[in-house]
Design a protein around this motif. Structure first.
Motif, PDB file in Angstrom:
ATOM      1  N   SER A 156       0.707  -1.036  -0.270  1.00 31.61           N
ATOM      2  CA  SER A 156       0.061  -0.062  -0.071  1.00 31.61           C
ATOM      3  C   SER A 156       0.646   1.298   0.058  1.00 31.61           C
ATOM      4  O   SER A 156       1.982   1.009   0.567  1.00 31.61           O
ATOM      5  CB  SER A 156      -1.080   0.253   1.222  1.00 31.61           C
ATOM      6  OG  SER A 156      -0.219   0.361   2.321  1.00 31.61           O
ATOM      7  N   ALA A 159      -1.757   7.929  -0.883  1.00 32.99           N
ATOM      8  CA  ALA A 159      -2.383   8.882  -2.007  1.00 32.99           C
ATOM      9  C   ALA A 159      -1.188   9.956  -2.328  1.00 32.99           C
ATOM     10  O   ALA A 159      -0.877   9.933  -3.443  1.00 32.99           O
ATOM     11  CB  ALA A 159      -3.637   9.176  -1.882  1.00 32.99           C
ATOM     12  N   VAL A 183     -10.402  10.701  -3.304  1.00 28.62           N
ATOM     13  CA  VAL A 183      -9.459   9.950  -2.636  1.00 28.62           C
ATOM     14  C   VAL A 183      -8.587  11.282  -1.932  1.00 28.62           C
ATOM     15  O   VAL A 183      -8.111  12.061  -2.541  1.00 28.62           O
ATOM     16  CB  VAL A 183      -8.534   9.184  -3.365  1.00 28.62           C
ATOM     17  CG1 VAL A 183      -7.250   8.675  -2.306  1.00 28.62           C
ATOM     18  CG2 VAL A 183      -9.259   7.877  -3.756  1.00 28.62           C
ATOM     19  N   THR A 187      -5.225   8.994   2.450  1.00 30.51           N
ATOM     20  CA  THR A 187      -5.793   7.696   2.188  1.00 30.51           C
ATOM     21  C   THR A 187      -4.777   6.754   1.747  1.00 30.51           C
ATOM     22  O   THR A 187      -3.930   7.024   0.879  1.00 30.51           O
ATOM     23  CB  THR A 187      -6.803   7.560   1.002  1.00 30.51           C
ATOM     24  OG1 THR A 187      -7.795   8.654   1.444  1.00 30.51           O
ATOM     25  CG2 THR A 187      -7.595   6.459   0.686  1.00 30.51           C
ATOM     26  N   ILE A 189      -3.815   3.608  -0.432  1.00 28.16           N
ATOM     27  CA  ILE A 189      -4.161   3.059  -1.733  1.00 28.16           C
ATOM     28  C   ILE A 189      -3.353   1.726  -1.699  1.00 28.16           C
ATOM     29  O   ILE A 189      -2.181   1.543  -1.528  1.00 28.16           O
ATOM     30  CB  ILE A 189      -3.533   3.924  -2.978  1.00 28.16           C
ATOM     31  CG1 ILE A 189      -3.909   5.060  -2.774  1.00 28.16           C
ATOM     32  CG2 ILE A 189      -3.944   3.113  -4.217  1.00 28.16           C
ATOM     33  CD1 ILE A 189      -5.485   5.560  -2.751  1.00 28.16           C
ATOM     34  N   ALA A 258     -10.684   3.466  -0.116  1.00 26.97           N
ATOM     35  CA  ALA A 258     -10.186   4.019  -0.851  1.00 26.97           C
ATOM     36  C   ALA A 258     -11.252   4.518  -2.139  1.00 26.97           C
ATOM     37  O   ALA A 258     -10.741   4.709  -3.452  1.00 26.97           O
ATOM     38  CB  ALA A 258      -8.833   3.692  -1.510  1.00 26.97           C
ATOM     39  N   HIS A 262      -6.888   1.246  -6.564  1.00 25.39           N
ATOM     40  CA  HIS A 262      -6.055   0.700  -6.375  1.00 25.39           C
ATOM     41  C   HIS A 262      -4.837   0.510  -7.500  1.00 25.39           C
ATOM     42  O   HIS A 262      -5.170   1.259  -8.138  1.00 25.39           O
ATOM     43  CB  HIS A 262      -6.458  -0.871  -5.768  1.00 25.39           C
ATOM     44  CG  HIS A 262      -7.255  -1.583  -7.065  1.00 25.39           C
ATOM     45  ND1 HIS A 262      -8.566  -1.186  -7.476  1.00 25.39           N
ATOM     46  CD2 HIS A 262      -6.880  -2.568  -7.693  1.00 25.39           C
ATOM     47  CE1 HIS A 262      -8.955  -1.702  -8.392  1.00 25.39           C
ATOM     48  NE2 HIS A 262      -8.208  -2.697  -8.504  1.00 25.39           N
TER      49      HIS A 262
END
Length: 287
Positions: A156, A159, A183, A187, A189, A258, A262
């Protein structure tokens, strides 16, 4: 990458003086960059009488859009399977390829905005949703043996980190502005990195598909699927280990948090600094 345009040609919730549905063609430029400015993207809209719904009218409208934009797209994307024959014929007559795709973020958002703000102001507006045509969804396909990754990992990124994406060393890829996907910078992602010694051929093969999203399917055999086009899907991995299944479920949860955003990345090995491929994806919500 040249300009990619998205098309929708379909009836709208508007009746003409003969109580027939009014049709409309929408054409807009695709998001292909993380820093794309939505207001700078080309847009074209034109209503079509129900008596003139055919590929000839559509081709003429697309020619008008190309003349107005003063540029020719390298390809068209569209998501309505039931319009495949008509749209494909019009684009073929223009000499421009057209592909069924769930990767129509700009078009989806514009269509939603018009549903809420434009069509209700038109004479003959009828508050109703257009029925969709159900089509059989084929079973997921196995990846070609030469393209199966040796390793993969769930990861991950915040953002905010994607602001530097244009500076990353990426062979094949595509992105969109995260702000348009709702987003926030903080956040997380979620993403999947696939490692393969044949990373560049794998990324090149993926770039020829209309990548839609990655999805964990636990209905029967737990599988991680790569969905492409509007109905196709490919098996990235089969899961049996409870710990791996838990990771995949966490990936799905993070994706939902999210707003469906992705990513998919392809690298030669975990130590590599370059990406053979990197795509920002969003779970589509098509009308």
């Amino acid at each position: 990458m040249g300009n990619i345009w998205e098309i929708d040609f379909y009836s709208r919730p508007i009746l003409d003086e003969n109580q027939k549905k009014v049709w409309e063609v929408l054409v807009c430029e695709s998001f292909t960059d993380i820093h794309a400015e939505p207001d700078s993207l080309f847009r074209f809209a034109k209503y079509c009488p129900s008596t003139q719904v055919n590929s000839v009218w559509l081709r003429t409208a697309l020619e008008e859009a190309i003349q107005e934009a003063n540029t020719t797209p390298v390809k068209f994307r569209f998501f309505r399977r039931q319009m495949n024959n008509m749209i494909a014929k019009a684009c073929e007559d223009l000499g421009i390829p057209a592909q069924l795709s769930r990767r129509t973020l700009a078009l989806n958002q514009w269509l939603q905005q018009r549903m809420e703000e434009v069509y209700p102001q038109e004479p003959g507006y009828q508050a109703a949703t257009n029925p969709s045509v159900r089509m059989e969804v084929p079973l997921p396909q196995r990846l070609p043996d030469a393209l199966i990754g040796q390793q993969w990992a769930f990861v991950s990124l915040e953002a905010a980190a994607f602001a530097e994406m244009p500076e990353w060393d990426i062979g094949f890829g595509e992105a969109f502005p995260l702000s348009m996907a709702g987003v926030q910078p903080e956040t997380k992602i979620p993403g999947l990195i696939v490692f393969s010694p044949r990373a560049m051929p794998l990324a090149g093969w993926m770039s020829g598909l209309e990548l839609a999203n990655i999805k964990f399917d636990s209905k029967q055999t737990p599988q991680l699927l790569l969905e492409t086009g509007v109905t196709e899907s490919w098996i990235l991995a089969n899961f049996k280990d409870p710990a791996t299944i838990a990771e995949a479920k966490s990936f799905e949860t993070a994706k939902q948090q999210a707003n469906g955003v992705h990513f998919l990345a392809v690298q030669s090995n975990p130590e590599a600094e370059a990406f053979a491929g990197f795509w920002l994806l969003q779970e589509p919500n098509l009308p």
